[in-house]
Every structure is written in C-alpha cells, then in structure tokens.
Design a protein around this motif. Structure first.
Motif, PDB file in Angstrom:
ATOM      1  N   GLN A   1     -57.336  40.349  82.375  1.00 50.38           N
ATOM      2  CA  GLN A   1     -56.697  39.440  81.524  1.00 50.38           C
ATOM      3  C   GLN A   1     -56.295  40.084  80.165  1.00 50.38           C
ATOM      4  O   GLN A   1     -55.226  40.048  80.253  1.00 50.38           O
ATOM      5  N   VAL A   2     -56.843  40.657  79.789  1.00 50.15           N
ATOM      6  CA  VAL A   2     -55.611  41.112  77.793  1.00 50.15           C
ATOM      7  C   VAL A   2     -55.809  42.838  78.598  1.00 50.15           C
ATOM      8  O   VAL A   2     -54.393  43.044  77.779  1.00 50.15           O
ATOM      9  N   LEU A   3     -55.992  43.028  79.242  1.00 49.24           N
ATOM     10  CA  LEU A   3     -55.729  45.060  79.900  1.00 49.24           C
ATOM     11  C   LEU A   3     -54.422  44.946  80.493  1.00 49.24           C
ATOM     12  O   LEU A   3     -53.947  45.715  80.363  1.00 49.24           O
ATOM     13  N   LEU A   4     -54.701  44.245  81.784  1.00 52.25           N
ATOM     14  CA  LEU A   4     -53.423  44.416  82.937  1.00 52.25           C
ATOM     15  C   LEU A   4     -52.371  44.414  82.398  1.00 52.25           C
ATOM     16  O   LEU A   4     -51.354  45.515  82.565  1.00 52.25           O
ATOM     17  N   PRO A   5     -51.768  43.717  81.617  1.00 52.55           N
ATOM     18  CA  PRO A   5     -50.025  44.263  80.483  1.00 52.55           C
ATOM     19  C   PRO A   5     -50.029  45.715  80.225  1.00 52.55           C
ATOM     20  O   PRO A   5     -48.420  45.751  80.287  1.00 52.55           O
ATOM     21  N   HIS A   6     -51.410  45.894  79.374  1.00 53.74           N
ATOM     22  CA  HIS A   6     -50.529  47.782  79.149  1.00 53.74           C
ATOM     23  C   HIS A   6     -50.619  48.122  79.964  1.00 53.74           C
ATOM     24  O   HIS A   6     -49.921  49.343  79.809  1.00 53.74           O
ATOM     25  N   LEU A   7     -52.135  48.063  80.805  1.00 56.95           N
ATOM     26  CA  LEU A   7     -52.211  49.288  81.189  1.00 56.95           C
ATOM     27  C   LEU A   7     -50.799  49.165  82.687  1.00 56.95           C
ATOM     28  O   LEU A   7     -51.144  50.279  83.042  1.00 56.95           O
ATOM     29  N   THR A   8     -50.638  48.359  82.737  1.00 57.03           N
ATOM     30  CA  THR A   8     -49.529  48.753  84.182  1.00 57.03           C
ATOM     31  C   THR A   8     -48.266  48.826  83.346  1.00 57.03           C
ATOM     32  O   THR A   8     -46.701  49.126  84.087  1.00 57.03           O
ATOM     33  N   ALA A   9     -47.625  49.102  81.931  1.00 57.78           N
ATOM     34  CA  ALA A   9     -46.906  49.405  81.014  1.00 57.78           C
ATOM     35  C   ALA A   9     -46.665  51.108  81.121  1.00 57.78           C
ATOM     36  O   ALA A   9     -46.145  51.295  80.508  1.00 57.78           O
ATOM     37  N   LEU A  10     -47.712  51.227  81.555  1.00 62.04           N
ATOM     38  CA  LEU A  10     -48.808  53.072  81.545  1.00 62.04           C
ATOM     39  C   LEU A  10     -47.868  53.617  82.537  1.00 62.04           C
ATOM     40  O   LEU A  10     -47.109  53.399  83.643  1.00 62.04           O
ATOM     41  N   PRO A  11     -46.969  55.216  82.063  1.00 63.09           N
ATOM     42  CA  PRO A  11     -45.681  55.960  82.616  1.00 63.09           C
ATOM     43  C   PRO A  11     -47.277  56.230  84.095  1.00 63.09           C
ATOM     44  O   PRO A  11     -48.331  56.010  83.931  1.00 63.09           O
ATOM     45  N   GLY A  12     -46.362  56.043  85.150  1.00 62.29           N
ATOM     46  CA  GLY A  12     -47.246  55.933  86.053  1.00 62.29           C
ATOM     47  C   GLY A  12     -47.542  54.890  87.326  1.00 62.29           C
ATOM     48  O   GLY A  12     -48.168  55.019  88.097  1.00 62.29           O
TER      49      GLY A  12
ATOM     50  N   THR B   1     -46.417  51.804  86.095  1.00 59.11           N
ATOM     51  CA  THR B   1     -45.675  50.406  87.007  1.00 59.11           C
ATOM     52  C   THR B   1     -45.693  50.409  88.137  1.00 59.11           C
ATOM     53  O   THR B   1     -44.945  51.013  88.413  1.00 59.11           O
ATOM     54  N   GLY B   2     -44.925  49.502  88.206  1.00 58.19           N
ATOM     55  CA  GLY B   2     -44.849  48.369  90.085  1.00 58.19           C
ATOM     56  C   GLY B   2     -45.882  47.863  90.800  1.00 58.19           C
ATOM     57  O   GLY B   2     -46.214  47.802  91.558  1.00 58.19           O
TER      58      GLY B   2
ATOM     59  N   ALA C   1     -62.220  54.628  97.990  1.00 62.08           N
ATOM     60  CA  ALA C   1     -60.540  54.271  98.155  1.00 62.08           C
ATOM     61  C   ALA C   1     -60.217  53.335  99.528  1.00 62.08           C
ATOM     62  O   ALA C   1     -59.188  53.519  99.737  1.00 62.08           O
ATOM     63  N   ASP C   2     -61.112  52.893 100.233  1.00 59.27           N
ATOM     64  CA  ASP C   2     -60.995  52.284 101.183  1.00 59.27           C
ATOM     65  C   ASP C   2     -60.493  51.046 101.317  1.00 59.27           C
ATOM     66  O   ASP C   2     -59.705  50.617 101.060  1.00 59.27           O
ATOM     67  N   ILE C   3     -61.107  50.370 100.325  1.00 58.09           N
ATOM     68  CA  ILE C   3     -61.197  49.219  99.179  1.00 58.09           C
ATOM     69  C   ILE C   3     -59.472  49.654  98.959  1.00 58.09           C
ATOM     70  O   ILE C   3     -58.983  48.428  98.418  1.00 58.09           O
ATOM     71  N   ALA C   4     -58.797  50.584  98.183  1.00 60.83           N
ATOM     72  CA  ALA C   4     -57.655  50.533  97.185  1.00 60.83           C
ATOM     73  C   ALA C   4     -56.522  50.628  98.971  1.00 60.83           C
ATOM     74  O   ALA C   4     -55.594  49.810  98.170  1.00 60.83           O
ATOM     75  N   THR C   5     -57.022  50.571 100.028  1.00 60.20           N
ATOM     76  CA  THR C   5     -55.762  50.846 100.459  1.00 60.20           C
ATOM     77  C   THR C   5     -56.102  49.566 101.287  1.00 60.20           C
ATOM     78  O   THR C   5     -54.388  49.004 101.668  1.00 60.20           O
ATOM     79  N   GLU C   6     -56.589  48.639 101.790  1.00 60.65           N
ATOM     80  CA  GLU C   6     -56.759  47.551 102.287  1.00 60.65           C
ATOM     81  C   GLU C   6     -55.944  46.882 101.154  1.00 60.65           C
ATOM     82  O   GLU C   6     -55.894  45.721 101.205  1.00 60.65           O
ATOM     83  N   THR C   7     -56.205  47.232  99.536  1.00 61.87           N
ATOM     84  CA  THR C   7     -55.166  46.619  98.650  1.00 61.87           C
ATOM     85  C   THR C   7     -53.745  46.548  98.585  1.00 61.87           C
ATOM     86  O   THR C   7     -53.506  46.316  97.422  1.00 61.87           O
ATOM     87  N   GLY C   8     -53.764  48.361  99.498  1.00 63.58           N
ATOM     88  CA  GLY C   8     -52.399  48.579  98.707  1.00 63.58           C
ATOM     89  C   GLY C   8     -52.298  48.701  97.737  1.00 63.58           C
ATOM     90  O   GLY C   8     -51.370  48.915  97.110  1.00 63.58           O
ATOM     91  N   LEU C   9     -53.347  50.022  97.606  1.00 61.40           N
ATOM     92  CA  LEU C   9     -53.233  50.242  95.997  1.00 61.40           C
ATOM     93  C   LEU C   9     -53.330  51.732  96.019  1.00 61.40           C
ATOM     94  O   LEU C   9     -54.451  51.450  97.007  1.00 61.40           O
ATOM     95  N   ALA C  10     -52.724  53.159  95.119  1.00 58.13           N
ATOM     96  CA  ALA C  10     -53.417  53.885  95.500  1.00 58.13           C
ATOM     97  C   ALA C  10     -54.262  54.575  95.254  1.00 58.13           C
ATOM     98  O   ALA C  10     -55.081  54.126  93.988  1.00 58.13           O
ATOM     99  N   PRO C  11     -55.312  55.478  95.681  1.00 57.95           N
ATOM    100  CA  PRO C  11     -56.590  55.177  94.956  1.00 57.95           C
ATOM    101  C   PRO C  11     -56.889  55.937  93.936  1.00 57.95           C
ATOM    102  O   PRO C  11     -57.696  55.146  92.741  1.00 57.95           O
ATOM    103  N   ALA C  12     -55.910  56.810  93.173  1.00 56.21           N
ATOM    104  CA  ALA C  12     -56.143  56.901  91.886  1.00 56.21           C
ATOM    105  C   ALA C  12     -55.695  56.019  90.593  1.00 56.21           C
ATOM    106  O   ALA C  12     -56.274  55.563  89.586  1.00 56.21           O
ATOM    107  N   VAL C  13     -54.896  55.450  91.046  1.00 57.38           N
ATOM    108  CA  VAL C  13     -54.200  54.074  90.395  1.00 57.38           C
ATOM    109  C   VAL C  13     -55.709  53.147  90.536  1.00 57.38           C
ATOM    110  O   VAL C  13     -56.171  52.537  89.355  1.00 57.38           O
ATOM    111  N   LEU C  14     -55.797  52.705  91.543  1.00 59.38           N
ATOM    112  CA  LEU C  14     -56.651  51.846  91.181  1.00 59.38           C
ATOM    113  C   LEU C  14     -58.189  52.042  90.552  1.00 59.38           C
ATOM    114  O   LEU C  14     -58.800  51.422  89.589  1.00 59.38           O
ATOM    115  N   LEU C  15     -58.334  53.021  90.814  1.00 63.11           N
ATOM    116  CA  LEU C  15     -59.955  53.814  90.317  1.00 63.11           C
ATOM    117  C   LEU C  15     -59.236  53.645  88.548  1.00 63.11           C
ATOM    118  O   LEU C  15     -60.740  53.617  88.086  1.00 63.11           O
TER     119      LEU C  15
END
Ligand SMILES: [Zn+2]
Ligand SMILES: [Zn+2]
Length: 307
Positions: free
Chosen positions: A86-97, A99-100, A131-145
């Motif tokens: 809750q605290v980090l996601l707003p900042h995290l999703t504003a970082l380059p790469g 967003t979205g 990486a499998d979880i990332a795919t199921e969640t619709g996220l790139a593995p590097a983004v999820l990690l």
C-alpha cells in the motif's frame, strides 16, 4: 562522537552534486527509496500483532550456512506485505519502466495466496516458478521480481530488527557471502571507518573491515576482505578492485578474478559521512557500466545493472 547515517535524500543529494548527469534518475527513485526506508518502523507494530513467531538464531545452523528464514513458514506475514504494498505501489509504479503495471500489481498484492507463494519462492530462489506466477498474473517476470523484492524486503527487515544481530558478533559464526537472514546476495559492501573506544578514548581499530549489505532486507554482516562472496575462493590475487581516479569518495568495485562477479563497495575511510546504502547502491550505477564493459557480472542483478 558516533557518526549517524545519512538519509536517502542526503545521500542522493551528495551523489548528484558530484555527478549531475545522474540527477534525473536519482530524482525519479528518491520518493520510492524514501518510502521504502521508512517502512520497517511502520511495520514493527503490525508484526507484533501478527502472531508470526521468529525462529531463534542457532550457531550450529549458521556454521552450516543456513540462513535464518530457510524453511520457515511465512504464515501470518500477509498483513505486513499488504501494508508495504500500500505504501510502495504508488511510488513503484511511477518509476521508469514500471508505469502501466499498476492494476496488475495491485491485484497481485491483494491476492494473499499467490502473493505469499511468490514470497516463499523468492526466499527459496525458485525464480523459474516465479516467472510462471508472473505469466499467470499478466506481468513481465522482471517487473514482478522487482516489485516483490521492493515490497517484501522491508517486511524481512522488520523481522530482522527483532534480533540483536547475532550474525555480526565477533568471532562470527556466519561466514557466507549471502545474507544470514534471507539468503540473498548483497547489493553493496562497505569498508568501515576507524573505531574509537569512547570509554578510554584510544583508537580501538584502524577500520577497513568489510561489511556486506543485503539487497533484499538490508541486513549487514562482516565478511573476509580477501574472499569472494560469490564463489567463496580466498587468498592473495583473488579479489581486485576498480575505481575511478577522479571525483571519487571511496566508491569502487570489488571483483573476483576467479568467477568475475563484482559488488559495488564504498570505503568509508575516504568519506566524511556514512551514506544510506540502498541509495548509494543506486548512485553507483555508473560503476555498473564500467564493470559491464569489463565483462564482469553483478553479484546481485538490480533493476538498473542488467545491461
Ligand atoms: Zn537479507
Ligand atoms: Zn568469485
């Protein structure tokens, strides 16, 4: 007088002053790093209420190189992860790469089962299953990690602060290049300053001892200077260092001639201040570029050092 560590902002300002070219990227990361640094204090009371019980530190296990959280069930920690997200996601999703990815990341961190399973995999090093979880969640593995490490790290930091750092006692029973608490590799190392014994005002140590700083949870532990944290080889000629001759305040890269892995390192004897280590690791990305040109591999791949 003991020297206190700089805040994230103070550290980043110091770096930007000497390397103005880094200003935009440092500014982009600043709110995220500040929020992350403030989290362990915020999480401690939630940890107390969680009913999660910490395993005791055992010298015997430590001598065998088993990190504290190996094999430990993470049941009960979800409220801490939720708060951290809750605290980090707003900042995290504003970082380059990043967003979205806001919607998918919010969905991931509100799904207790998936989120706790992924946290467990992070600790056990099962990156393929992640990486499998990332795919199921619709996220790139590097983004999820990256997001999971960002959110879960402060939770482990809060856990680790419940211990009186038995891993940093001398002589230490912890001899590994990976974290005694969570098993992750360090993102940065430092050589300590001279130590004064306040009671009798004599110089108690000349400094220069090496400490590693965990990339995930920020735990710090003493490590042999002549040894490689990655392959464990030790002796003269194993570890070398690279530094820039100008504009440096103790920043360098310690690399292994045997396995060619490296870790950014700060020699605190060359500085008047003690930086925030997570901010410093980001601020040393220009050294990551130097290392990549030399064909060296980062001990801990970061969001910014995978070229
Ligand atoms: Zn750790
Ligand atoms: Zn090595």
């Amino acid at each position: 007088m003991p020297v206190t560590r700089q805040t994230v902002s103070e550290t980043l300002a110091g770096i930007a002053e000497r390397r103005p070219v880094l200003q935009p990227i440092l500014s982009a990361f600043e709110p995220f790093l500040e929020a992350r640094a403030s989290l362990p204090d915020l999480l401690s009371p939630i940890l107390e209420q969680s009913g999660f019980s910490l395993p005791p530190w055992r010298q015997e296990k430590a001598r065998q190189g088993v990190p504290l959280l190996a094999g430990v069930s993470l049941d009960g920690l979800f409220p801490l992860l939720e708060q951290s997200a809750q605290v980090l996601l707003p900042h995290l999703t504003a970082l380059p790469g990043m967003t979205g990815h806001s919607e998918a990341l919010h969905a991931f961190f509100s799904d207790e089962k998936t989120c706790m399973k992924a946290s467990d995999m992070l600790l056990t090093g099962h990156e393929e299953s992640l990486a499998d979880i990332a795919t199921e969640t619709g996220l790139a593995p590097a983004v999820l990690l990256f997001a999971l490490e960002a959110v879960f790290g402060p939770v482990i930091h809060a856990l680790a602060s419940e211990y009186k750092a038995p891993w940093d006692e001398r002589p230490s029973s912890w001899m590994q290049g990976f974290c005694p608490v969570c098993g992750s590799y360090p993102s940065i190392a430092y050589l300590d300053r001279r130590v004064f014994d306040e009671k009798n005002a004599f110089l108690a140590g000349g400094g220069g001892k090496k400490h590693l700083h965990c990339s995930l949870c920020g735990t710090e532990w003493h490590f042999r200077r002549g040894a490689c944290p990655s392959c464990g080889q030790e002796g003269s000629g194993v570890m070398e260092f690279l530094r820039e001759s100008e504009n440096s305040q103790g920043e360098r890269i310690d690399w292994c001639t045997k396995c060619r892995s490296y870790c950014p390192t700060v020699d605190l004897r060359e500085r008047g201040d003690i930086p925030d280590m997570d901010a410093m690791a980001l601020g040393m990305m220009y050294m990551d570029i130097v290392a990549a040109r030399k064909g060296l591999m980062p001990l801990k791949p970061s969001f910014w050092n995978q070229f």
